[in-house]
Design an enzyme around this catalytic site. Structure first.
Site, PDB file in Angstrom:
ATOM      1  N   HIS A 255       0.845  -1.191   0.000  1.00  0.00           N
ATOM      2  CA  HIS A 255       0.000   0.000   0.000  1.00  0.00           C
ATOM      3  C   HIS A 255       0.880   1.241   0.000  1.00  0.00           C
ATOM      4  CE1 HIS A 255      -3.641   2.315   1.898  1.00  0.00           C
ATOM      5  NE2 HIS A 255      -3.082   2.973   0.912  1.00  0.00           N
TER       6      HIS A 255
ATOM      7  N   GLU B 108       0.948   8.282  -3.445  1.00  0.00           N
ATOM      8  CA  GLU B 108       1.811   7.807  -2.358  1.00  0.00           C
ATOM      9  C   GLU B 108       3.054   8.679  -2.224  1.00  0.00           C
ATOM     10  OE1 GLU B 108       1.211   5.315  -0.040  1.00  0.00           O
ATOM     11  OE2 GLU B 108      -0.781   5.589  -0.918  1.00  0.00           O
TER      12      GLU B 108
ATOM     13  N   HIS C  55       3.120  10.798   1.142  1.00  0.00           N
ATOM     14  CA  HIS C  55       3.996  10.136   2.110  1.00  0.00           C
ATOM     15  C   HIS C  55       5.482  10.249   1.764  1.00  0.00           C
ATOM     16  CE1 HIS C  55       0.395   8.451   3.906  1.00  0.00           C
ATOM     17  NE2 HIS C  55       0.031   7.966   2.726  1.00  0.00           N
TER      18      HIS C  55
END
Length: 261
Positions: free
Chosen positions: A66, A115, A119
């Site tokens: 993920h 992502e 992040h």
């Protein structure tokens, strides 16, 4: 230019550059950009499709990545945009181990964009992760090193219509990796009997050493790392059930749809 004027110009330029760097460090280490642990997040594709109530086409029949998240930081540099050209040599492995389960093949880079920008820009304060090439490459390396799929099989934990006890799953993983993982589930909806296994997180220090995801006495978190469980990238406006830390008790580890065994 006279020597004295040149020296003054140099000193002014140096002071401005030094001040900028100091401010950047303060901004990165303060507020929402401060973090302590790195989280390697695996999700079970069959459950991802259930979570967003999306009729996914042939989700992978193995745990996939993920993301690689900081525990308490998101969107740390909105000007550092994703560039797929920086990871061209990783694309084959990315499609296999870090796939976008919800998008068609033509639009799958949007998941990696999400992502990285949410992040990756935060964990990039580490030298080992300070580029898109390093971030995605290290995510792949950690995934392969942890080998969650084969470890679960080694423990006798495989997709099944039968139920497991969540404490057995969590304790077995802790005994194997030597650290406490975080295990997340879809809670049962009305008319359903049991929670569904959805996500497993394994945590690292900033030195990339395994560490406990939770410590005794830490408050229970309702969702995933990085500030909680957000809507999966590309889930759209449809219903989203949402993952939570699994409750002690039975859990279903759902088999992939027929034809994906």
């Amino acid at each position: 230019m006279k020597p004295a004027a040149a020296r003054r110009l140099f000193l002014c330029s140096f002071c401005l550059a030094f001040g900028y760097l100091c401010c950047a460090q303060v901004l990165w280490r303060s507020g929402d950009h401060e973090w302590k642990k790195l989280i390697m997040v695996h999700h079970w594709p069959t459950t991802v499709c259930m979570e967003v109530e999306n009729n996914c086409r042939e989700p992978p029949d193995y745990w996939t990545i993920h993301g690689l998240w900081a525990d308490k930081a998101e969107m740390c540099n909105r000007s550092w945009h994703f560039d797929s050209n920086e990871i061209k040599d990783l694309l084959q492995e990315m499609h296999t181990y870090w796939p976008d389960i919800l998008h068609s093949a033509a639009n799958r880079s949007s998941f990696w964009k999400h992502e990285w920008e949410k992040h990756g820009t935060c964990v990039a304060q580490l030298e080992a992760l300070n580029s898109q090439q390093k971030y995605f490459g290290k995510g792949l390396d950690l995934y392969k090193g942890l080998a969650l799929n084969s470890m679960l099989l080694k423990l006798g934990i495989r997709p099944s219509g039968n139920y497991y006890q969540i404490s057995d799953v969590r304790d077995a993983l802790a005994s194997l990796y030597g650290v406490v993982p975080k295990v997340q589930c879809l809670p049962p909806e009305q008319g359903e009997e049991v929670q569904v296994l959805g996500q497993i997180e394994l945590c690292f220090t900033k030195d990339l050493q395994l560490r406990n995801c939770t410590e005794p006495g830490e408050p229970r978190e309702p969702g995933g790392g990085g500030g909680g469980r957000a809507r999966p990238a590309g889930a759209g406006a449809g219903a989203l059930r949402g993952l939570e830390v699994c409750e002690d008790g039975p859990v279903l580890y759902p088999p992939p749809p027929a034809g994906r065994h």
